[in-house]
Design an enzyme around this catalytic site. Sequence first.
Site, PDB file in Angstrom:
ATOM      1  N   THR A 117       0.890  -1.196   0.063  1.00  0.00           N
ATOM      2  CA  THR A 117       0.002  -0.063  -0.015  1.00  0.00           C
ATOM      3  C   THR A 117       0.847   1.393  -0.019  1.00  0.00           C
ATOM      4  O   THR A 117       2.062   1.160   0.476  1.00  0.00           O
ATOM      5  CB  THR A 117      -0.763   0.049   1.275  1.00  0.00           C
ATOM      6  OG1 THR A 117      -1.515   1.296   1.513  1.00  0.00           O
ATOM      7  CG2 THR A 117       0.003  -0.257   2.423  1.00  0.00           C
ATOM      8  N   TYR A 141      -2.032   0.031   9.910  1.00  0.00           N
ATOM      9  CA  TYR A 141      -2.295  -0.685   8.680  1.00  0.00           C
ATOM     10  C   TYR A 141      -1.004  -0.515   7.937  1.00  0.00           C
ATOM     11  O   TYR A 141      -0.436  -1.450   7.445  1.00  0.00           O
ATOM     12  CB  TYR A 141      -3.168  -0.080   8.021  1.00  0.00           C
ATOM     13  CG  TYR A 141      -3.630  -0.337   6.562  1.00  0.00           C
ATOM     14  CD1 TYR A 141      -3.515  -1.782   6.273  1.00  0.00           C
ATOM     15  CD2 TYR A 141      -3.527   0.719   5.819  1.00  0.00           C
ATOM     16  CE1 TYR A 141      -3.874  -2.160   4.630  1.00  0.00           C
ATOM     17  CE2 TYR A 141      -3.313   0.286   4.175  1.00  0.00           C
ATOM     18  CZ  TYR A 141      -3.688  -0.934   3.805  1.00  0.00           C
ATOM     19  OH  TYR A 141      -3.642  -1.402   2.542  1.00  0.00           O
TER      20      TYR A 141
END
Length: 337
Positions: A117, A141
Site C-alpha cells: 500500500t 495498517y
Amino acid sequence: MTVLVTGGAGYIGSHTVQALAAAGESVVVIDNLSTGFSAFLPGNVPLVIGDAGDDDLVEGVIAKHRVDGIIHFAGSVVVPDSMRDPLAYYRNNTMTTRSLLNVAVKCGVKRFIFSSTAAVYGNPDQVPVPEHAPTRPLSPYGSSKLMTEIMLHDVASAHGMNYVVLRYFNVAGADPQARIGLATVGATHLLKIAVEAATGQRAKIDVFGTDYPTPDGSCIRDFIHVSDLAEAHRAALSYLTAGGRSVTLNCGYGRGTSVLETIEAVRRVARRNFAVQYAPRRPGDIMTMVADTSRIRATLDWAPRYDDLDTIAAHALAWEKKLFQARGGPAQQAESA
C-alpha cells in the site's frame, strides 16, 4: 504449474483471479471468506476455504497443486480500524505473511507477489511519490504492510526468492461487465460510499477534513481502476516467470483527484445529488498521495485501460445498482464514511 492466490475471493483478489484465468494461468485460491465471496471466482478455479496463516493447510495446497508462485492478498485493510485495534492488524497482516513465507521457503516456491500500500509512505516529502521515498506510515495498517515488505526482502535475499511488491494507491471501480465488484458490507472506500449514496442506500456521505492545504481543502488521492490493478498483477507474474529480479512498484495513474472532486464525479455519472456532511480530520489519514508511475510502466508489460475518473465511477455505479437490486433490501440508514 500453478499460482496460489491468497484472499483470492476478495475485492482485488477476485478481479486478479479473473484476469489470470482469462490469460490461461492455472490458479488455486485460499480464502477464509471473511470478506470474500466464492461466487466471484471462475467455476474452474479451485477454492480452499481456510486461513493463509495455517501452515499445514498451505503446505498441503502447494503440494497438491504444484504451486510455484504466490500472490498474497489476504489481510485487513481499513486504516481507522487499525488505529482502534492495531494488534489485529499485526496479526492478520504481518504474522500471517510470516507464516506464509515460512511455508513458501519450505516448499521451494521462488516467486512471490505482495499486495502492499501507498500508506507505507505516510505524508510524502514530494508528490508524485517515487518508490525510493522515505517510508513513514501513519497507521498500524501502513506499518503492518511495511514490516511485511522488510520481511519479504530479507527472506528473498536469504532463500533465492524473487518478488514483486505492488504498492496500491486508491483502488476503485468494478469489473466493466459488472460481473464482480466491491460487495463487502461496511466497506470504507470513498467511491463505494459515494455510489451507495447515489443509489439511495445512504442518506449522506461524510468528508473528513476540509481544511487541508489543498485546492479545495479535502485530501487528494490517486485512483486506479481495480481491473487495471488486476492486470498489473498478471503482468508482475509474467515478469517474474521470465526471470525478472525483485522490485517494488507503485500502482496508480500518477494523477491526483480530491475527495470533493471524486464525489462530484459520482454525482455527474449518476445524475443524482446526495447530501455531503463535513467532519473533522481523521487520525491516520494522509493529505496528498499521488504515485510516480514511471517505474511500473518501464518494468512491466502493463498499460492502464480505464484511466478516467468518470469511467471508474460509472463501473462502480453499475455494479452497485446490480448488487443493491440482488439484495432487494430497503435503503439503509446513513453511516459514517
